[in-house]
Write an enzyme that holds these catalytic residues in place. Sequence first.
Site, PDB file in Angstrom:
ATOM      1  CE1 TYR A   1      -1.614  -2.437  -9.281  1.00 42.79           C
ATOM      2  CE2 TYR A   1      -1.826  -0.581  -7.803  1.00 42.79           C
ATOM      3  CZ  TYR A   1      -1.144  -1.236  -8.799  1.00 42.79           C
ATOM      4  OH  TYR A   1      -0.008  -0.686  -9.328  1.00 42.79           O
ATOM      5  CD  GLU A   2      -1.527  -4.587  -3.497  1.00 42.11           C
ATOM      6  OE1 GLU A   2      -1.932  -5.162  -2.479  1.00 42.11           O
ATOM      7  OE2 GLU A   2      -1.017  -5.186  -4.454  1.00 42.11           O
ATOM      8  N   GLY A   3      -6.400  -2.770  -2.110  1.00 38.95           N
ATOM      9  CA  GLY A   3      -7.464  -2.195  -1.296  1.00 38.95           C
ATOM     10  C   GLY A   3      -7.920  -0.893  -1.902  1.00 38.95           C
TER      11      GLY A   3
ATOM     12  NE  ARG B   1      -4.098  -2.050   1.888  1.00 36.86           N
ATOM     13  CZ  ARG B   1      -4.934  -2.569   2.770  1.00 36.86           C
ATOM     14  NH1 ARG B   1      -4.734  -2.359   4.065  1.00 36.86           N
ATOM     15  NH2 ARG B   1      -5.959  -3.307   2.385  1.00 36.86           N
TER      16      ARG B   1
END
Length: 597
Positions: A440-442, A296
């Site tokens: 992406y990555e949350g 992140r």
Amino acid sequence: MPTYAAPVADTLFVLNEVIGLPGQAGLPGASDLTADVVEAILTEAGRIASDVLQPLNQIGDREGCTRHADGSVTTPAGFREAYALFREGGWGGLSASEAFGGQGLPHVIGTAVNEFFSAANMAFAMYPGLTRGAVAAIESHGSDEQKALYLPKMIEGSWTGTMNLTEPHCGTDLGLLRTMAVPAEDGSFRVTGQKIFISAGEHDLAENIVHLVLARIEGAPAGVKGISLFVVPKFLPDADGNPGARNALSCGAIEEKMGIHGNATCVMNYDGAVGWLVGEANSGLKAMFTMMNEARLGVGLQGLAVSEIAYQNAVTYARDRLQGRSLTGRKAPDKPADPLIVHPDIRRMLMTMRAFNEGGRALILWTAFQGDLAHRAADMGVRQDGDDWMGLMTPIIKGVLTDKGFENAVMAQQVYGGHGYIREWGMEQFVRDARIAQIYEGANGIQALDLVGRKLTLNNGRAVQDFLRLAAGFCEEHANDERLAPLLKSLKRGMGDLRQALGWLMENAKVDPDNAGAASNDMMHLFGLVALGYVWAVSAQAAGNALEEGRGDADFMRAKLATARFFADRIMPETGAHLARIASGAGSLMALDAEAF
């Protein structure tokens, strides 16, 4: 064709003047680090970014990756040679542990280098970028045998790594995942299932690919409490630790994406593949979060990186393109029109991008430095403070810098007018590439919920209160510094808005949980603006001191002060709008029935 020059001077300013990194006492890897060594590292990284990686960016976008009938994948022309250069230079091990072959430098140095590489070629930089996260997960949670087997090769770059979370029916809600792991008699597991959106899942850059896969052991509890993490290599290591027999896993397809075409985003099929448990059974989410938090911050860096290269090219175009005359009279009387850069609205866009880039760089490097302190400082109190800062700022950096990175890429495209919409100029690629970082990555909505639902109240709000005390203390310490007066005024106003927003949430989130959800995005951006306002104030103070003492480039320091003033005057006031939206509650947002949409 776009160009890129790594912002070495600005990065050195942050490291030397704002953080004071070289010679940092009590921080392993930094105590013997001189300013000359840091400059040499960044200069060489910048050269590679500009001369090697950036020329491949449009090639990678046009060609993409090719999947062959046997499931193998070929990366775009030039990527293999560039990766070989990356590997030979030891860039993947810059901040990695010396115990496993890394150079042991502070993570903040690696972060600075990663910005350069991501700006020059985001798709390429993702191959080693995912490996760093996998290394962190194995180093934190793997067995001694796993560390000895995988880490030296991954740090050296001959093996790369991935993270496998998402399934066709299961994205953020990992409790729904179906991939299964069946125990074998030898202590390994047989992993079966399908994962999608796997960045760098298959390629021709390295000898082996080490997949970290979330799966559920047979009979495990339902939901996230029953998830375990497994290391599943593409080639099974033989008795000597070299790639041996091919494992039962394959790339079933390459996703057809909006951007980052040079990175192989794969559908991965696991058909009874041999894997080994990482950490304890049913504790996989904790282990994977080590990798996700690393990722992140890396994605936040991507937002900054794309914004920087888009800004640089927009400035070049604005200087060269002749359109109209200045409102205050001709600036280029010997030419048929004035350059775009004389027009206030063009300046608005360029200054907005510049202010976010320089402020974002300071914030993310400061945060990476706090991560170094959290992991390496001798004082346990310093470690705790660094860890608190990292936990609080991770969702803010990921969400705010990627939202602004995309907005700035669009803004840079706007500077070009019609040419910004044409592929040959490269701006539309920056817009397409930047878009994924918000997802992406949350997705950023999840980052905002994580901030509001967890990070603000963690340890009774300790990290938030420490941040507010730090910023308030800086304002008080420099209250009589006339150079900083406009910046401190805007920072204190922003802090007041943040405190009001925090108070409103405390009073209203329990009454109606939708109030917290409705406020989350604005809270993330409000907090982000205050954090940026703080690092801008610190940066301006450092620039002012350098200017007075005759250190560094005087024009650079004056430009830093002017940009800080712009941020204070034109961007910080947005905290008031965020507060107003937060305080409006969830009523109008949730008023319509689902059927009414």
